[in-house]
Scaffold this motif. Structure first.
Motif, PDB file in Angstrom:
ATOM      1  N   TYR A   1       0.530  -1.527   0.275  1.00  0.00           N
ATOM      2  CA  TYR A   1      -0.050  -0.259   0.432  1.00  0.00           C
ATOM      3  C   TYR A   1       1.038   1.268  -0.034  1.00  0.00           C
ATOM      4  CZ  TYR A   1      -2.924  -3.431   1.286  1.00  0.00           C
ATOM      5  OH  TYR A   1      -3.308  -4.808   1.381  1.00  0.00           O
ATOM      6  N   THR A   2       0.384   2.163  -0.669  1.00  0.00           N
ATOM      7  CA  THR A   2       1.640   3.586  -0.834  1.00  0.00           C
ATOM      8  C   THR A   2       0.417   4.405  -0.869  1.00  0.00           C
ATOM      9  OG1 THR A   2       2.813   4.984  -2.274  1.00  0.00           O
ATOM     10  CG2 THR A   2       1.524   3.283  -3.514  1.00  0.00           C
ATOM     11  N   ARG A   3       0.995   5.960  -0.804  1.00  0.00           N
ATOM     12  CA  ARG A   3       0.123   7.052  -1.051  1.00  0.00           C
ATOM     13  C   ARG A   3       0.549   8.135  -2.724  1.00  0.00           C
ATOM     14  NH1 ARG A   3      -3.977   8.402   3.419  1.00  0.00           N
ATOM     15  NH2 ARG A   3      -3.511  10.519   2.857  1.00  0.00           N
ATOM     16  N   GLU A   4       1.348   7.231  -2.608  1.00  0.00           N
ATOM     17  CA  GLU A   4       2.117   7.567  -3.709  1.00  0.00           C
ATOM     18  C   GLU A   4       1.793   8.019  -4.846  1.00  0.00           C
ATOM     19  OE1 GLU A   4       5.454   5.787  -5.388  1.00  0.00           O
ATOM     20  OE2 GLU A   4       5.731   7.166  -6.295  1.00  0.00           O
ATOM     21  N   GLY A   5       0.483   8.901  -4.876  1.00  0.00           N
ATOM     22  CA  GLY A   5      -0.516   9.258  -6.427  1.00  0.00           C
ATOM     23  C   GLY A   5      -0.051  10.210  -7.549  1.00  0.00           C
ATOM     24  N   GLU A   6       1.300   9.869  -7.702  1.00  0.00           N
ATOM     25  CA  GLU A   6       2.403  10.548  -8.852  1.00  0.00           C
ATOM     26  C   GLU A   6       1.782   9.020 -10.175  1.00  0.00           C
ATOM     27  OE1 GLU A   6       5.418  12.014  -8.544  1.00  0.00           O
ATOM     28  OE2 GLU A   6       5.123  13.401 -10.094  1.00  0.00           O
ATOM     29  N   LEU A   7       0.847   8.539 -10.313  1.00  0.00           N
ATOM     30  CA  LEU A   7       0.253   8.210 -11.529  1.00  0.00           C
ATOM     31  C   LEU A   7       0.794   8.533 -13.042  1.00  0.00           C
ATOM     32  CD1 LEU A   7      -2.892   6.768 -10.318  1.00  0.00           C
ATOM     33  CD2 LEU A   7      -0.413   6.640  -9.536  1.00  0.00           C
ATOM     34  N   LEU A   8       1.422   7.317 -13.929  1.00  0.00           N
ATOM     35  CA  LEU A   8       1.790   7.317 -15.308  1.00  0.00           C
ATOM     36  C   LEU A   8       0.836   6.008 -16.297  1.00  0.00           C
ATOM     37  CD1 LEU A   8       3.967   5.734 -15.602  1.00  0.00           C
ATOM     38  CD2 LEU A   8       4.780   7.565 -14.269  1.00  0.00           C
ATOM     39  N   LEU A   9       0.910   6.402 -16.732  1.00  0.00           N
ATOM     40  CA  LEU A   9       0.354   5.262 -18.291  1.00  0.00           C
ATOM     41  C   LEU A   9       1.581   4.596 -19.170  1.00  0.00           C
ATOM     42  CD1 LEU A   9      -3.028   6.380 -19.063  1.00  0.00           C
ATOM     43  CD2 LEU A   9      -2.750   4.042 -17.821  1.00  0.00           C
ATOM     44  N   ASP A  10       2.374   3.377 -18.590  1.00  0.00           N
ATOM     45  CA  ASP A  10       3.498   2.840 -19.325  1.00  0.00           C
ATOM     46  C   ASP A  10       3.264   2.414 -21.009  1.00  0.00           C
ATOM     47  OD1 ASP A  10       2.532   0.823 -19.550  1.00  0.00           O
ATOM     48  OD2 ASP A  10       3.577  -0.423 -18.325  1.00  0.00           O
ATOM     49  N   VAL A  11       3.905   2.287 -21.533  1.00  0.00           N
ATOM     50  CA  VAL A  11       4.072   2.052 -23.444  1.00  0.00           C
ATOM     51  C   VAL A  11       2.929   1.001 -23.090  1.00  0.00           C
ATOM     52  CG1 VAL A  11       5.947   2.636 -23.769  1.00  0.00           C
ATOM     53  CG2 VAL A  11       5.609   0.520 -23.452  1.00  0.00           C
ATOM     54  N   ASN A  12       2.731   0.017 -22.749  1.00  0.00           N
ATOM     55  CA  ASN A  12       1.820  -0.896 -22.517  1.00  0.00           C
ATOM     56  C   ASN A  12       0.406  -0.639 -22.117  1.00  0.00           C
ATOM     57  OD1 ASN A  12       3.364  -2.732 -23.831  1.00  0.00           O
ATOM     58  ND2 ASN A  12       4.203  -3.193 -21.565  1.00  0.00           N
ATOM     59  N   GLY A  13      -0.022   0.803 -21.444  1.00  0.00           N
ATOM     60  CA  GLY A  13      -1.258   0.969 -21.017  1.00  0.00           C
ATOM     61  C   GLY A  13      -1.182   1.048 -19.212  1.00  0.00           C
ATOM     62  N   MET A  14      -0.129  -0.132 -18.958  1.00  0.00           N
ATOM     63  CA  MET A  14      -0.408   0.073 -17.728  1.00  0.00           C
ATOM     64  C   MET A  14      -0.737   1.117 -16.402  1.00  0.00           C
ATOM     65  SD  MET A  14      -0.618  -3.288 -17.689  1.00  0.00           S
ATOM     66  CE  MET A  14      -0.255  -4.190 -15.882  1.00  0.00           C
ATOM     67  N   LEU A  15      -1.330   1.005 -15.740  1.00  0.00           N
ATOM     68  CA  LEU A  15      -1.354   2.323 -14.702  1.00  0.00           C
ATOM     69  C   LEU A  15      -0.458   1.999 -13.775  1.00  0.00           C
ATOM     70  CD1 LEU A  15      -2.488   5.189 -14.000  1.00  0.00           C
ATOM     71  CD2 LEU A  15      -4.403   3.551 -12.512  1.00  0.00           C
ATOM     72  N   ARG A  16       0.525   3.061 -13.343  1.00  0.00           N
ATOM     73  CA  ARG A  16       1.918   2.692 -12.579  1.00  0.00           C
ATOM     74  C   ARG A  16       2.081   3.832 -11.257  1.00  0.00           C
ATOM     75  NH1 ARG A  16       4.905  -1.610 -13.585  1.00  0.00           N
ATOM     76  NH2 ARG A  16       4.929  -2.605 -15.553  1.00  0.00           N
ATOM     77  N   THR A  17       2.927   3.517 -10.105  1.00  0.00           N
ATOM     78  CA  THR A  17       2.986   4.793 -10.049  1.00  0.00           C
ATOM     79  C   THR A  17       4.079   4.847 -10.393  1.00  0.00           C
ATOM     80  OG1 THR A  17       4.146   2.991  -8.202  1.00  0.00           O
ATOM     81  CG2 THR A  17       2.332   4.082  -7.776  1.00  0.00           C
ATOM     82  N   GLY A  18       4.492   6.498  -9.528  1.00  0.00           N
ATOM     83  CA  GLY A  18       5.824   7.358  -9.854  1.00  0.00           C
ATOM     84  C   GLY A  18       6.926   6.269  -9.730  1.00  0.00           C
ATOM     85  N   SER A  19       7.333   5.519  -8.678  1.00  0.00           N
ATOM     86  CA  SER A  19       8.350   4.522  -8.890  1.00  0.00           C
ATOM     87  C   SER A  19       8.442   3.474  -9.634  1.00  0.00           C
ATOM     88  CB  SER A  19       8.568   4.324  -7.581  1.00  0.00           C
ATOM     89  OG  SER A  19       7.316   3.789  -6.958  1.00  0.00           O
ATOM     90  N   GLY A  20       7.186   3.308 -10.974  1.00  0.00           N
ATOM     91  CA  GLY A  20       6.847   2.500 -11.272  1.00  0.00           C
ATOM     92  C   GLY A  20       6.316   1.132 -10.723  1.00  0.00           C
ATOM     93  N   LEU A  21       5.720   1.387 -10.291  1.00  0.00           N
ATOM     94  CA  LEU A  21       4.275  -0.242  -9.332  1.00  0.00           C
ATOM     95  C   LEU A  21       3.586   0.012  -9.992  1.00  0.00           C
ATOM     96  CD1 LEU A  21       5.950   0.077  -5.383  1.00  0.00           C
ATOM     97  CD2 LEU A  21       6.712  -1.754  -7.522  1.00  0.00           C
ATOM     98  N   PRO A  22       2.343  -1.403 -10.260  1.00  0.00           N
ATOM     99  CA  PRO A  22       1.421  -1.114 -11.135  1.00  0.00           C
ATOM    100  C   PRO A  22       0.411  -1.362  -9.836  1.00  0.00           C
ATOM    101  CG  PRO A  22       2.977  -3.417 -11.581  1.00  0.00           C
ATOM    102  CD  PRO A  22       3.688  -2.361 -10.713  1.00  0.00           C
ATOM    103  N   VAL A  23      -0.566  -0.107 -10.410  1.00  0.00           N
ATOM    104  CA  VAL A  23      -1.666   0.180  -9.700  1.00  0.00           C
ATOM    105  C   VAL A  23      -2.605  -1.102  -9.630  1.00  0.00           C
ATOM    106  CG1 VAL A  23      -3.508   1.512  -8.655  1.00  0.00           C
ATOM    107  CG2 VAL A  23      -1.402   2.784  -9.313  1.00  0.00           C
TER     108      VAL A  23
END
Length: 248
Positions: free
Chosen positions: A99-121
């Motif tokens: 669990y985290t409260r790091e909400g700086e999310l992004l989409l990788d090249v495959n469309g996977m939703l990840r946190t800013g540190s690269g962990l899959p949401v």
């Protein structure tokens, strides 16, 4: 004489360990959603074959400060902050749930939703995959909806829902990976909690108080110097005693 030397040595060692913990807090003062660690020291009797007549210093990391940081408005569609208590479930590097409260999310090249540190949401069925979209929105309950590429603006599709949980704080601990985990003896996994809400377009800052951390580091530095002085005094006394024995 040896008691003073070893007691001062253990005190200096634990001062350094505590300094390392506060330095880690200070280094993460600008990390999104970071939760600082508490530090404390106590005397620990030395148990052995005889009575515990000596007590050395021992530094502990008793718990993590789960107080909420301040909210920072960014206006970015993929930035979310947990409003109040609760956590965003992610897939830890070991494959487990964390669990985290790091909400700086992004989409990788495959469309996977990840946190800013690269962990899959994590969503309802595991890691969240988002199809190509003209617009993406994250609702207060974590629901992810999109307008498909080439679709009409009112053609909104629901993709998944971010898994939001709020297990009791006494069941949580910070792991060496910096993420929050359920304690081994806690019941799990944590169930989704509909009361946990997200604020889209916001990020939560670190809850580290940089001034307090710096003050603690300076105080520990002075304590370390005192411990070294005691060690030098014990060494001087030992040398003086040796010289007396040589004279006699």
């Amino acid at each position: 004489m040896d008691k003073a030397l070893y007691i001062a040595m253990s005190g200096a060692k634990q001062n350094m360990l505590s300094q390392r913990g506060h330095a880690n807090n200070l280094a993460n003062a600008n990390t999104t959603g970071f939760k600082s660690d508490f530090m404390q020291a106590r005397s620990m009797p030395v148990f052995g074959e005889h009575y515990p007549s000596r007590a050395y210093a021992m530094t502990e990391r008793p718990a993590t400060d789960f107080e909420m940081g301040s909210m920072m408005q960014t206006g970015r569609d993929l930035d979310v902050a947990v409003a109040g208590k609760g956590w965003i479930a992610v897939q830890a590097p070991d494959g487990g749930e964390a669990y985290t409260r790091e909400g700086e999310l992004l989409l990788d090249v495959n469309g996977m939703l990840r946190t800013g540190s690269g962990l899959p949401v994590l969503g309802n069925g595991g890691p969240i995959a988002v199809p190509p979209a003209a617009k993406l929105n994250i609702g207060g309950d974590g629901t992810i909806s999109i307008v498909p590429l080439g679709g009409n603006p009112d053609e909104i599709q629901e993709v998944d829902r971010i898994r939001l949980v709020n297990p009791p704080a006494e069941n949580l601990e910070k792991g060496v990976d910096g993420l929050i985990h359920l304690k081994p003896d806690a019941p799990g996994p944590a169930l989704p909690d509909g009361l946990v809400r997200l604020e889209s377009g916001y990020l939560e800052s670190s809850n580290v108080n940089a001034v307090e951390e710096m003050t603690e580091i300076l105080s520990l530095s002075r304590q370390f110097e005192l411990q070294v002085k005691v060690m030098r005094a014990a060494d001087d006394n030992s040398e003086a005693a040796a010289r007396l024995l040589q004279i006699s």
